[in-house]
Design a protein around this motif. Structure first.
Motif, mmCIF file in Angstrom:
data_model
loop_
_atom_site.group_PDB
_atom_site.id
_atom_site.type_symbol
_atom_site.label_atom_id
_atom_site.label_comp_id
_atom_site.label_asym_id
_atom_site.label_seq_id
_atom_site.Cartn_x
_atom_site.Cartn_y
_atom_site.Cartn_z
ATOM 1 N N ASP A 13 0.507 -1.136 -0.196
ATOM 2 C CA ASP A 13 -0.169 0.150 0.198
ATOM 3 C C ASP A 13 0.884 0.918 -0.301
ATOM 4 O OD1 ASP A 13 -2.506 -1.369 0.038
ATOM 5 O OD2 ASP A 13 -2.475 -1.424 2.650
ATOM 6 N N ASP A 14 1.825 1.213 0.878
ATOM 7 C CA ASP A 14 2.670 2.649 1.205
ATOM 8 C C ASP A 14 4.420 2.046 0.355
ATOM 9 O OD1 ASP A 14 4.358 4.974 1.586
ATOM 10 O OD2 ASP A 14 2.234 4.949 3.446
ATOM 11 N N VAL A 16 6.883 3.887 -0.716
ATOM 12 C CA VAL A 16 8.038 5.373 0.157
ATOM 13 C C VAL A 16 7.936 5.168 1.631
ATOM 14 C CG1 VAL A 16 7.441 6.954 0.340
ATOM 15 C CG2 VAL A 16 7.045 6.497 -2.028
ATOM 16 N N TYR A 17 6.106 5.045 1.979
ATOM 17 C CA TYR A 17 7.179 4.845 3.160
ATOM 18 C C TYR A 17 8.442 3.554 3.747
ATOM 19 C CZ TYR A 17 6.117 3.526 8.388
ATOM 20 O OH TYR A 17 6.214 2.963 9.724
ATOM 21 N N LEU A 18 7.868 2.137 2.690
ATOM 22 C CA LEU A 18 8.907 0.840 3.104
ATOM 23 C C LEU A 18 10.230 1.579 3.290
ATOM 24 C CD1 LEU A 18 5.620 -1.788 1.886
ATOM 25 C CD2 LEU A 18 6.557 -1.247 4.513
ATOM 26 N N GLN A 19 10.140 2.208 1.294
ATOM 27 C CA GLN A 19 11.245 1.939 1.046
ATOM 28 C C GLN A 19 12.025 2.734 1.985
ATOM 29 O OE1 GLN A 19 10.315 3.929 -2.254
ATOM 30 N NE2 GLN A 19 10.743 2.276 -3.331
ATOM 31 N N GLY A 20 11.412 3.839 3.657
ATOM 32 C CA GLY A 20 12.067 4.434 3.978
ATOM 33 C C GLY A 20 12.665 3.425 5.311
ATOM 34 N N LEU A 21 11.770 2.664 5.807
ATOM 35 C CA LEU A 21 11.816 1.999 7.298
ATOM 36 C C LEU A 21 13.283 0.967 6.381
ATOM 37 C CD1 LEU A 21 8.429 0.662 7.706
ATOM 38 C CD2 LEU A 21 9.734 2.124 9.207
ATOM 39 N N ARG A 24 16.653 2.823 7.001
ATOM 40 C CA ARG A 24 16.915 3.536 8.394
ATOM 41 C C ARG A 24 17.214 2.353 9.094
ATOM 42 N NH1 ARG A 24 12.146 6.703 8.060
ATOM 43 N NH2 ARG A 24 11.076 5.002 9.405
ATOM 44 N N ASP A 88 -6.398 2.733 12.440
ATOM 45 C CA ASP A 88 -4.925 2.665 11.952
ATOM 46 C C ASP A 88 -4.385 2.505 13.470
ATOM 47 O OD1 ASP A 88 -5.783 3.736 9.801
ATOM 48 O OD2 ASP A 88 -5.925 5.182 9.924
#
Length: 110
Positions: A13-14, A16-21, A24, A88
């Motif tokens: 679903d997200d 970009v968020y997973l790539q950020g995780l 890090r 959420d």
């Protein structure tokens, strides 16, 4: 992943968020052809970790030598934290007791 017609979606679903995780160091992928449960279990064993998953790891238990299965089930019960979402909000299993890890007690709220 969202399900379409009863099958998991091909794309998370997200992304970009997973790539950020991943950047890090909080998220790691496994090769698609490999058995991902083995990576999770081995990493948790080697790093005093807890696996956050709703997987029961039945197939991982079945791969253990018969005489080691009870001990492995016990380890899984102590190191796999199930969860749900309410809206959420992430809700870990409130009955889960963190194991005493070699580096000392750890709070689930840290």
């Amino acid at each position: 992943k969202k399900k379409l017609g009863g099958r998991p979606a091909e794309t998370p679903d997200d992304v970009v968020y997973l790539q950020g995780l991943q950047r890090r160091g909080a998220l790691f992928g496994t090769p698609s052809q490999d058995y991902d449960d083995a990576y999770q279990i081995e990493y948790a064993r080697n790093h005093d970790g807890v696996i956050i998953s709703n997987d029961l790891f039945r197939d991982a238990v079945d791969k253990q030598p018969f005489m080691q299965r009870a001990a492995f089930r016990t380890w899984l019960k102590q190191h796999v934290l199930s969860f749900t979402f309410i809206g959420d909000e992430f809700c870990p299993n409130p009955e889960f007791q963190l194991p005493f890890l070699s580096r000392g007690p750890v709070s689930i709220l840290q």
